[in-house]
Design a protein around this motif. Sequence first.
Motif, PDB file in Angstrom:
ATOM      1  N   ALA A  16       0.839  -1.198   0.000  1.00  0.00           N
ATOM      2  CA  ALA A  16       0.000   0.000   0.000  1.00  0.00           C
ATOM      3  C   ALA A  16       0.874   1.248   0.000  1.00  0.00           C
ATOM      4  CB  ALA A  16      -0.918  -0.003   1.224  1.00  0.00           C
ATOM      5  N   LEU A  17       1.965   1.184   0.770  1.00  0.00           N
ATOM      6  CA  LEU A  17       2.896   2.315   0.814  1.00  0.00           C
ATOM      7  C   LEU A  17       3.496   2.595  -0.569  1.00  0.00           C
ATOM      8  CD1 LEU A  17       4.617   4.320   2.523  1.00  0.00           C
ATOM      9  CD2 LEU A  17       6.263   2.463   2.823  1.00  0.00           C
ATOM     10  N   TYR A  18       3.948   1.537  -1.251  1.00  0.00           N
ATOM     11  CA  TYR A  18       4.575   1.743  -2.564  1.00  0.00           C
ATOM     12  C   TYR A  18       3.580   2.358  -3.542  1.00  0.00           C
ATOM     13  CZ  TYR A  18       7.671  -1.812  -0.532  1.00  0.00           C
ATOM     14  OH  TYR A  18       8.486  -2.528   0.308  1.00  0.00           O
ATOM     15  N   ILE A  19       2.352   1.856  -3.524  1.00  0.00           N
ATOM     16  CA  ILE A  19       1.360   2.373  -4.478  1.00  0.00           C
ATOM     17  C   ILE A  19       0.996   3.806  -4.136  1.00  0.00           C
ATOM     18  CG2 ILE A  19      -1.018   2.100  -5.283  1.00  0.00           C
ATOM     19  CD1 ILE A  19      -0.559  -0.862  -5.320  1.00  0.00           C
ATOM     20  N   GLY A  20       0.889   4.089  -2.838  1.00  0.00           N
ATOM     21  CA  GLY A  20       0.603   5.458  -2.424  1.00  0.00           C
ATOM     22  C   GLY A  20       1.667   6.431  -2.934  1.00  0.00           C
ATOM     23  N   ILE A  21       2.923   6.041  -2.774  1.00  0.00           N
ATOM     24  CA  ILE A  21       4.014   6.896  -3.245  1.00  0.00           C
ATOM     25  C   ILE A  21       3.939   7.074  -4.760  1.00  0.00           C
ATOM     26  CG2 ILE A  21       6.519   7.018  -3.524  1.00  0.00           C
ATOM     27  CD1 ILE A  21       6.754   5.597  -0.823  1.00  0.00           C
ATOM     28  N   ALA A  22       3.599   5.985  -5.454  1.00  0.00           N
ATOM     29  CA  ALA A  22       3.532   6.051  -6.915  1.00  0.00           C
ATOM     30  C   ALA A  22       2.462   7.040  -7.370  1.00  0.00           C
ATOM     31  CB  ALA A  22       3.246   4.667  -7.488  1.00  0.00           C
ATOM     32  N   LEU A  23       1.322   7.027  -6.701  1.00  0.00           N
ATOM     33  CA  LEU A  23       0.238   7.931  -7.100  1.00  0.00           C
ATOM     34  C   LEU A  23       0.628   9.381  -6.845  1.00  0.00           C
ATOM     35  CD1 LEU A  23      -2.863   5.940  -5.852  1.00  0.00           C
ATOM     36  CD2 LEU A  23      -2.037   6.209  -8.201  1.00  0.00           C
ATOM     37  N   TRP A  24       1.382   9.596  -5.758  1.00  0.00           N
ATOM     38  CA  TRP A  24       1.796  10.936  -5.396  1.00  0.00           C
ATOM     39  C   TRP A  24       2.857  11.488  -6.348  1.00  0.00           C
ATOM     40  CZ3 TRP A  24       6.837  11.580  -3.195  1.00  0.00           C
ATOM     41  CH2 TRP A  24       7.137  12.906  -2.824  1.00  0.00           C
ATOM     42  N   SER A  25       3.661  10.586  -6.921  1.00  0.00           N
ATOM     43  CA  SER A  25       4.781  11.063  -7.747  1.00  0.00           C
ATOM     44  C   SER A  25       4.670  10.599  -9.197  1.00  0.00           C
ATOM     45  CB  SER A  25       6.095  10.580  -7.157  1.00  0.00           C
ATOM     46  OG  SER A  25       6.088   9.171  -7.059  1.00  0.00           O
ATOM     47  N   ARG A  26       3.533  10.895  -9.830  1.00  0.00           N
ATOM     48  CA  ARG A  26       3.371  10.472 -11.226  1.00  0.00           C
ATOM     49  C   ARG A  26       4.198  11.337 -12.170  1.00  0.00           C
ATOM     50  NH1 ARG A  26      -2.902  10.178 -12.120  1.00  0.00           N
ATOM     51  NH2 ARG A  26      -2.214  10.512 -14.254  1.00  0.00           N
ATOM     52  N   ALA A  27       4.697  10.679 -13.229  1.00  0.00           N
ATOM     53  CA  ALA A  27       5.529  11.408 -14.187  1.00  0.00           C
ATOM     54  C   ALA A  27       4.664  12.103 -15.226  1.00  0.00           C
ATOM     55  CB  ALA A  27       6.479  10.440 -14.887  1.00  0.00           C
ATOM     56  N   GLY A  28       4.932  13.401 -15.489  1.00  0.00           N
ATOM     57  CA  GLY A  28       4.158  14.143 -16.471  1.00  0.00           C
ATOM     58  C   GLY A  28       4.898  14.393 -17.774  1.00  0.00           C
ATOM     59  N   SER A  29       6.226  14.245 -17.783  1.00  0.00           N
ATOM     60  CA  SER A  29       6.979  14.519 -19.008  1.00  0.00           C
ATOM     61  C   SER A  29       7.988  13.401 -19.224  1.00  0.00           C
ATOM     62  CB  SER A  29       7.736  15.842 -18.862  1.00  0.00           C
ATOM     63  OG  SER A  29       8.730  15.700 -17.876  1.00  0.00           O
ATOM     64  N   THR A  30       8.584  13.370 -20.431  1.00  0.00           N
ATOM     65  CA  THR A  30       9.578  12.315 -20.669  1.00  0.00           C
ATOM     66  C   THR A  30      10.769  12.506 -19.730  1.00  0.00           C
ATOM     67  OG1 THR A  30      10.442  13.646 -22.474  1.00  0.00           O
ATOM     68  CG2 THR A  30       9.081  11.763 -23.071  1.00  0.00           C
ATOM     69  N   ALA A 180      11.598   4.004  -0.053  1.00  0.00           N
ATOM     70  CA  ALA A 180      10.797   3.261   0.932  1.00  0.00           C
ATOM     71  C   ALA A 180      11.237   1.803   0.980  1.00  0.00           C
ATOM     72  CB  ALA A 180       9.315   3.364   0.584  1.00  0.00           C
ATOM     73  N   GLN A 181      11.504   1.233  -0.209  1.00  0.00           N
ATOM     74  CA  GLN A 181      11.885  -0.181  -0.247  1.00  0.00           C
ATOM     75  C   GLN A 181      13.234  -0.411   0.417  1.00  0.00           C
ATOM     76  OE1 GLN A 181      11.155  -0.384  -4.407  1.00  0.00           O
ATOM     77  NE2 GLN A 181       9.310  -1.606  -4.177  1.00  0.00           N
ATOM     78  N   TYR A 182      14.145   0.557   0.276  1.00  0.00           N
ATOM     79  CA  TYR A 182      15.430   0.404   0.956  1.00  0.00           C
ATOM     80  C   TYR A 182      15.219   0.321   2.465  1.00  0.00           C
ATOM     81  CZ  TYR A 182      20.016   1.032   2.882  1.00  0.00           C
ATOM     82  OH  TYR A 182      21.159   0.832   3.613  1.00  0.00           O
ATOM     83  N   CYS A 183      14.390   1.218   2.982  1.00  0.00           N
ATOM     84  CA  CYS A 183      14.169   1.224   4.431  1.00  0.00           C
ATOM     85  C   CYS A 183      13.589  -0.106   4.896  1.00  0.00           C
ATOM     86  CB  CYS A 183      13.238   2.372   4.821  1.00  0.00           C
ATOM     87  SG  CYS A 183      13.924   3.980   4.409  1.00  0.00           S
ATOM     88  N   VAL A 184      12.617  -0.618   4.143  1.00  0.00           N
ATOM     89  CA  VAL A 184      12.009  -1.892   4.519  1.00  0.00           C
ATOM     90  C   VAL A 184      13.052  -3.005   4.475  1.00  0.00           C
ATOM     91  CG1 VAL A 184      10.310  -3.637   3.857  1.00  0.00           C
ATOM     92  CG2 VAL A 184       9.699  -1.220   3.782  1.00  0.00           C
ATOM     93  N   LEU A 185      13.822  -3.050   3.379  1.00  0.00           N
ATOM     94  CA  LEU A 185      14.708  -4.210   3.221  1.00  0.00           C
ATOM     95  C   LEU A 185      15.885  -4.175   4.190  1.00  0.00           C
ATOM     96  CD1 LEU A 185      17.629  -4.350   1.396  1.00  0.00           C
ATOM     97  CD2 LEU A 185      16.105  -3.508  -0.347  1.00  0.00           C
ATOM     98  N   ILE A 186      16.418  -2.993   4.469  1.00  0.00           N
ATOM     99  CA  ILE A 186      17.592  -2.962   5.351  1.00  0.00           C
ATOM    100  C   ILE A 186      17.164  -3.263   6.788  1.00  0.00           C
ATOM    101  CG2 ILE A 186      17.677  -0.496   6.027  1.00  0.00           C
ATOM    102  CD1 ILE A 186      20.643  -2.621   4.867  1.00  0.00           C
ATOM    103  N   PHE A 187      16.002  -2.771   7.170  1.00  0.00           N
ATOM    104  CA  PHE A 187      15.479  -3.058   8.504  1.00  0.00           C
ATOM    105  C   PHE A 187      15.240  -4.560   8.650  1.00  0.00           C
ATOM    106  CE2 PHE A 187      11.971  -2.672  11.733  1.00  0.00           C
ATOM    107  CZ  PHE A 187      12.779  -2.172  12.746  1.00  0.00           C
ATOM    108  N   ALA A 188      14.641  -5.137   7.602  1.00  0.00           N
ATOM    109  CA  ALA A 188      14.343  -6.569   7.630  1.00  0.00           C
ATOM    110  C   ALA A 188      15.604  -7.410   7.653  1.00  0.00           C
ATOM    111  CB  ALA A 188      13.489  -6.946   6.418  1.00  0.00           C
TER     112      ALA A 188
END
Lengths: 591, 92
Positions: A16-30, A180-188
């Motif tokens: 849910a976190l990854y998808i939330g971040i993705a929606l917040w940071s959508r790309a508008g240009s090449t 976000a994924q770095y934080c999850v993986l290094i903690f884990a």
Amino acid sequence: MDTQTLIYLFVGASFALYIGIALWSRAGSTKEFYVAGGGVNPVVNGMATAADWMSAASFISMAGLIAFLGYDGSVYLMGWTGGYVMLALLLAPYLRKFGQFTVPDFIGTRYYSKTARVVAVICLIFISFTYIAGQMRGVGIVFSRFLDVDITMGVIIGMGIVFVYAVLGGMKGITYTQVAQYCVLIFAYMVPAFFLSFMITGNPIPQFGLGSQVNDGSGLYVLQKLNLVLTDLGFGEYTDGSKSMIDVFCITLALMVGTAGLPHVIVRFFTVPKASDARKSAGWALIFIALLYTTAPAVGAFARLNFIDTVNETSYSEAPGWFKNWERNDLIAFQDKNGDGVMQVRSGDAFEGAPTFAEGTGPSGERLVTNAPVADSENEVYLDRDIMVLANPEIGNLPGWVIALVAAGGLAAALSTAAGLLLVISSSVSHDLLKSTFKPDISEKGELLAARLAATAAIVVAGYLGIYPPGWVAQVVAFAFGLAAASLFPAIFMGIFSKRMNKEGAIAGMVTGLAFTFGYIFYFKLANPAANVADNWLFGISPEGIGVVGMVLNFAVAIAVSKMTASPPVEIRKLVDSIRVPRGAGDAHAH
Amino acid sequence: MSDDTDTHQTSEAEGAYWRDNVRLLVTLMAIWFACSFGAGILFREFLDQFMIGGYPLGFWFAQQGSIYIFIALIFYYVVKMRKLERKYDLDD
């Protein structure tokens, strides 16, 4: 809450976190899609690079490999970190100053040739697909063990997640999800490592624990005890390798140079604002990576010690719960060769090949295998090395939330790398093949759409490879690094450090390095695997390390050919001068 | 680079900056080679007779030490280059 619920909760929350971040940071240009707009803070980019770089193999497999290879495992530790020194010193700042979107962009422009660009695209696509198939397999393993869904379903869910943030967000979405994924993986990764280290040595910091005494009252250091235990059971010493020195040397060098030539890593340095930030960012990336890479050898050694302690000479009926869990997933097997119901761990293979299980159970309750036993080894236990990290929390009797965390961490590692690879594949198709080579009049909007379609197609292919892994996937991982070392690295390096290198030399070099390395690996890994022994190798160098010879050939051929052909045009020499200084092109002549 | 005349020349500052940079690169890459390929591989057996805590020294370089040195090398380069760029007035 039971462990299974916790796993669903942790994995679900991280998705849910990854998808939330993705929606917040959508790309508008090449520009946002390819390089996140070029304004990423160097520390943030370093963290994203670390997640991009550390794949399912780093998270799941590496500690297990080291546990079994001992000293020989050093090739991965040095090989997969030393490349960042080459990146920071030799490539990244200059490529950032050049200021385009992709690696083939640089090669095509610097060597003023569409052929060079297309050769670079071919290298890039081959390298990236080899790599991505392994990530999807990692996703499949984690899903099937921890979430009790079958591998196909697991891969499809994984594809869906990557689709959302890679296709919508492009590089911009990927960058922030990777943080976000770095934080999850290094903690884990670190939490079980702290526990294990504390349990075995009394020192919670794994890097110190590995150099400390075992707290069993024997007064022995961890590595001393491991050497003793292993030689007792017929293995070689842990701190002593079995590979030849030249092979260790070449594999390490091939991995380092390959790292510096991997397109999905290089392209991350296009996203920072300035050339000097690219250097800084590579340093931060290595700090974030080193956290895991200096912990892995400790985890490997502790896991090996712990495994022998808990399994060897234990009767199967008293085997710990994790042993039976992983046996259910086909990754552990016990073949009671002497019929005493007690598990003997010794050197050598217990039986031929990977286990194939029969219906029914043996006298002690173990799952029966149909493999032919290896007669001259007393070993009775088969263990897939990949489970060392995944099973650690269970082996160490850690609470359920740690197990859930490791599941989420393994997925984060696999997904972040897969997304980075998908992005370089899609941008090389939409930008290098369409925009720069075959359809130069494409509009900005059209190019962005093409990039998204290419990413979608690449996800489908990657998912297919994950669901139906071809037998060669594990066999050709060496390809990715060897090919990057033998093809892309020399072309980029000479493009910066030599003004005399021309298109004829660069193309001839890339083709030679690629063809030689590909041919050597193909012959020993696929065409004639039976011949894959040290006696047949060129200079005693295994296919894993042969990229070094390919690289040397690339340099030699490129220099020879360039000496016989015309110098590059004057604009190209100016281009090289301009990428060598950090100050922007616009300011260079303002006095 | 749009306002260039036909003849191409690098400025003196750019040339000197590049030579200093290459000299620094050669030094740092030599250290990079010495700690990993040297101490961790070629001279590993010799160094293993010394201990650093519970680690044989060569083994430590191969699995821990070289990685720490890599990090130090990059940040040393970052700082050094910053100074060079200010000196020649070429910073970004």
